[in-house]
Enzyme design. Structure first.
Site, PDB file in Angstrom:
ATOM      1  N   ASP A 113       1.104  -1.128  -0.061  1.00 38.59           N
ATOM      2  CA  ASP A 113       0.197  -0.184  -0.063  1.00 38.59           C
ATOM      3  C   ASP A 113       0.601   0.779  -0.047  1.00 38.59           C
ATOM      4  O   ASP A 113       2.405   0.742  -0.893  1.00 38.59           O
ATOM      5  CB  ASP A 113      -0.953   0.061   1.633  1.00 38.59           C
ATOM      6  CG  ASP A 113      -0.581  -0.368   2.450  1.00 38.59           C
ATOM      7  OD1 ASP A 113       1.261   0.055   2.513  1.00 38.59           O
ATOM      8  OD2 ASP A 113       0.046  -0.628   3.249  1.00 38.59           O
ATOM      9  N   SER A 114       0.285   1.967   0.369  1.00 40.04           N
ATOM     10  CA  SER A 114       1.227   3.169   0.272  1.00 40.04           C
ATOM     11  C   SER A 114       2.672   3.624   0.970  1.00 40.04           C
ATOM     12  O   SER A 114       3.824   4.001   0.465  1.00 40.04           O
ATOM     13  CB  SER A 114       0.391   4.936   1.484  1.00 40.04           C
ATOM     14  OG  SER A 114      -0.080   4.652   2.568  1.00 40.04           O
ATOM     15  N   LEU A 115       2.691   2.375   1.859  1.00 41.91           N
ATOM     16  CA  LEU A 115       3.852   1.888   2.351  1.00 41.91           C
ATOM     17  C   LEU A 115       5.106   1.902   2.220  1.00 41.91           C
ATOM     18  O   LEU A 115       6.125   1.921   1.814  1.00 41.91           O
ATOM     19  CB  LEU A 115       4.386   1.197   4.245  1.00 41.91           C
ATOM     20  CG  LEU A 115       2.560   1.806   5.315  1.00 41.91           C
ATOM     21  CD1 LEU A 115       2.722   0.542   6.571  1.00 41.91           C
ATOM     22  CD2 LEU A 115       3.356   3.072   5.867  1.00 41.91           C
TER      23      LEU A 115
END
Lengths: 367, 367
Positions: A154-156
Site C-alpha cells: 500500500d502507501s507504505l
C-alpha cells in the site's frame, strides 16, 4: 548537415571572437550531430502495457533503461500525469514534472557509451501515462540483471509523500512529494542490483481499503495481476521470475474502526476475512511463483494489523508452505504527508531488509 | 529536412501501421523542425556577470527568461554545481540537477508563443555556474515588469534546506533540498509580479558569521555589491532600481555566544559593532537607492538579534532617515535542515510581507 549547423551557431552568436568560446561552440554543434538517432531497445522494470509504440503504465516505481553511443539522447512522452527521475550514467540529471506531449533531448559532452534510466517517481491511481521511448544511437545493451525482487503493498510501499517537509499535505503536495524510487523497495533492490516491481497502491487493504470507503472499485487482489488498473487483461511479463516477493499489506484494513454499515459488521468478522483472503492471496502468489521466497512484513507492535498478519503467516506455515518467512519492522518517524514514512524511514526499512537478505543469501537462489 | 526526419522516424518505428500512431509521429517530427533556432534575448533576474556568451552566477534565486515561437526550445549550460527549476508557460516542467556541459532541448506540442523561465534553485557558495542561453525561434518579449524588489540576508532568505523531510541533513541533502525560489522573497515578489534579487548567503552575519568561524573570508557587506563572490568588480546592473529593499540579517551574529578569542572579546562589543556596521550598511544601501523603501525584518521575540536590530532601526529613524520601516516575523516550525524554516514557514513569512505591502501600496511608488 554538420556544416549547416555550424553556420547556424555562428550566425546565432555573431560576437564570437575569443578562444574562450571554443568550448561552447563545440558543445552546441555536437548537440545536433546525432542524426542517425533511432528508437532504442528498452529494458522495462515494473508492470506496464506494451503498446505499438512505447508503453502505458500506472503502477509506481516503473522504470525504463537503455544504452546509447554519442552525445545525444531523447525521450518522448504522452504523459501529463507523472513525475520522473532521469538518471544518466548513474547520475540523477533531472526530475521531469508531468511532461505531457513532449520530447526532451539531452546532449552531453563525453562520448559514451552511456546509460539512461527513466524512473516513474509519482503515484497515479486514476491516470495512465505513455512513454514512447528513447531515441539515440544504439550501443550494445547492458546484460540483464540476474536478480529480480517484487514488492506488494500500500502507501507504505509506494513512498507516499515521503519527501514532504511537513505532514499536512494537499493532494497536489502528496503527488509532488511522493518519490516511489526512494521507497524501501527500490532502495533494497538497488542495493542488490536487482530488477524490481512495486505492485502497490496507496489506500488499499487486503479486504478493506482505508476507512472502509476509499477507492471503492478497487481491491489489491483484483489489481495485482493487471498492467493497468482498469484493464482486466493480466500483465504480459514472460521475463519476470522474481526470486523474492515481499508483501506488506494490512495497514489500511485495520487503521480505522469497522463501522456497523460495512459488510463485515464487526471488527472480528473483518479480521477473519482479512486472514482468509490474505492466505488465499499468498497461495495464488505461490502458485504463480513456485520457487520464490515470500517475505511478509508487519509492524513491530501489538496492533491488530500486526497480530492478524502473524496469524496469516502461522496458518500458512502450519499448512506446510515452504519458502515463506515474516519479519517485523521498527517504528518510524512518520513525518511524511499524513504521517507517512519519510525517506529516512524508507532507508531504515531498506536497511532492515538488506540485513535480512544478507543473512539469507540463499533467498536469491544462486543469482 | 522535414522529409528526411520523417524517413528517419519511419525507419525507427517500422511497425507503424495504425492510425493511433499519427499523433506520436507528428510529435516526433515536429521536435526537430525548428532549425532556424538562434540564441534568444534573455531577461535576467538577480546579480550575475554577463559573459561574451551567457552569464555566470553564484547568488541564489537568479533566473533567466525568454519568449519563443514554435515547438522547440533549448538551454545550454556549463554548470555542474546548480539545480534549476524550468518553467514553461507558467508550469514547472523539470528540475535540472547539476546539468554540467549540457544542452537540454524541450519540444512541446502547442504552437506558442511560449515563455520559458530558468530559475536557480540551489545555493552555491564556492562554485560558479554558467548559462549560455536559450536557443529557439524568437517571439516578441514580454514587457518588463514595472516592480522590482530586493532581499538581503542569510540562510533564512536563501531558503536553506527548506524542502527537506528531516532536520538532520548532510551537506549534499542541504544542497538538494534548498529551493531558493520557494523562499519568502521570491514568493512575495511573484505575488506582486515583481522582479527580484536574492542577495543572501547562508551563514553570514552583518559582522560575525555563524559561530564566529564560518566563511572566514567573506562578510555580507563585502559580497553585497559583487556579481561573483571572488570578483571584487561591482555587479553591472543599469536596469536595477528596486522600489523596495527588504533586509533580514543578524541571526548568525547572535545565534552562538561570542568567544573570548574572537576579535570583539565580549558579546557587548560585538553587539555594538553589529549596530554600527548595520547602520552604515543601510546608509550605503540608501545612498545607492535614494527613493527605495527599506524594510528591516527581525524575529518577534526578545532575542539579542531582535533587540539589537530594533536599536539599529531606532537609531536610523532618530537620525531622520525616511522611507525606512521595520517588521517582526512570528516563530516558525523550523523543520527544514538544521532547524531552518520549511517551505510552509517561508509561505507564512511571505504572507506577512504581502499583508504589509498590501497595507503600504505606496511603497511600490506608483508601479
Amino acid at each position: 548537415m554538420w556544416r549547416w549547423l555550424l553556420a547556424a551557431v555562428l550566425a546565432a552568436a555573431p560576437m564570437i571572437a575569443s578562444a574562450q568560446l571554443t568550448q561552447a561552440k563545440t558543445m552546441i554543434v555536437k548537440a545536433d550531430e546525432d542524426r542517425t538517432a533511432r528508437f532504442l531497445p528498452v529494458h522495462v522494470g515494473g508492470k506496464v502495457r506494451k503498446e505499438d509504440l512505447g508503453y502505458s503504465y500506472q503502477w509506481p516505481g516503473v522504470y525504463f533503461e537503455t544504452r546509447f553511443k554519442g552525445v545525444s539522447i531523447s525521450m518522448s512522452f504522452e504523459d501529463g500525469a507523472n513525475n520522473f527521475n532521469v538518471i544518466i550514467d548513474g547520475k540523477p540529471v533531472m526530475i521531469l514534472r508531468k511532461p505531457g506531449a513532449t520530447t526532451i533531448n539531452v546532449n552531453i559532452h563525453a562520448g559514451g557509451p552511456h546509460t539512461i534510466r527513466l524512473e516513474k517517481r509519482s503515484e497515479t491511481q486514476y491516470a495512465t501515462g505513455r512513454f514512447y521511448g528513447f531515441r539515440g544511437v544504439a550501443a550494445s545493451p547492458e546484460p540483464n540483471r540476474a536478480r529480480q525482487i517484487e514488492f506488494i503493498g500500500d502507501s507504505l510501499t509506494v513512498g507516499y509523500g515521503n519527501t514532504s517537509a511537513f505532514t499536512q499535505c494537499t493532494p497536489d503536495e502528496i503527488f509532488e512529494t511522493t518519490d516511489a524510487q526512494e521507497g524501501f523497495g527500490p532502495l533494497t533492490a538497488k542495493h542488490f542490483n536487482a530488477d524490481y516491481q512495486i505492485n502497490a497502491f496507496s489506500g488499499l487493504g487486503m479486504v478493506r481499503n482505508y476507512d472502509g470507503r476509499e477507492h471503492a472499485k478497487y481491491r489489491l487482489p483484483m489489481l495485482y495481476p493487471r498492467a493497468l488498473f482498469d484493464d482486466p487483461t493480466p500483465a504480459v511479463q514472460p521475463d519476470w521470475h522474481p526470486q523474492i516477493i515481499v508483501i506488506r499489506i494490512g495497514d489500511n484494513d485495520f487503521s480505522t474502526p469497522v463501522r456497523v454499515d460495512e459488510s463485515w459488521g464487526t471488527a472480528e468478522a473483518m479480521a477473519a476475512d482479512y486472514q482468509k483472503t490474505y492466505a488465499a492471496f499468498i497461495r495464488n502468489v505461490r502458485a504463480a511463483n513456485p520457487t520464490a521466497q515470500i517475505l511478509m512484513l508487519y509492524p513491530a507492535d501489538d496492533s491488530d494489523y500486526a497480530v492478524n498478519t502473524q496469524k496469516v503467516f502461522e496458518a500458512l506455515k502450519a499448512s506446510g508452505m515452504a519458502r515463506l518467512d515474516s519479519m517485523s519492522l521498527p517504528p518510524m518517524a512518520e513525518t511524511g504527508c499524513d504521517g507517512h514514512p519519510n525517506i529516512h524511514d524508507d532507508a531504515k526499512d531498506a536497511d532492515a531488509l538488506i540485513s535480512y537478505f544478507d543473512a539469507h543469501p540463499d533467498d536469491w537462489q544462486g543469482k
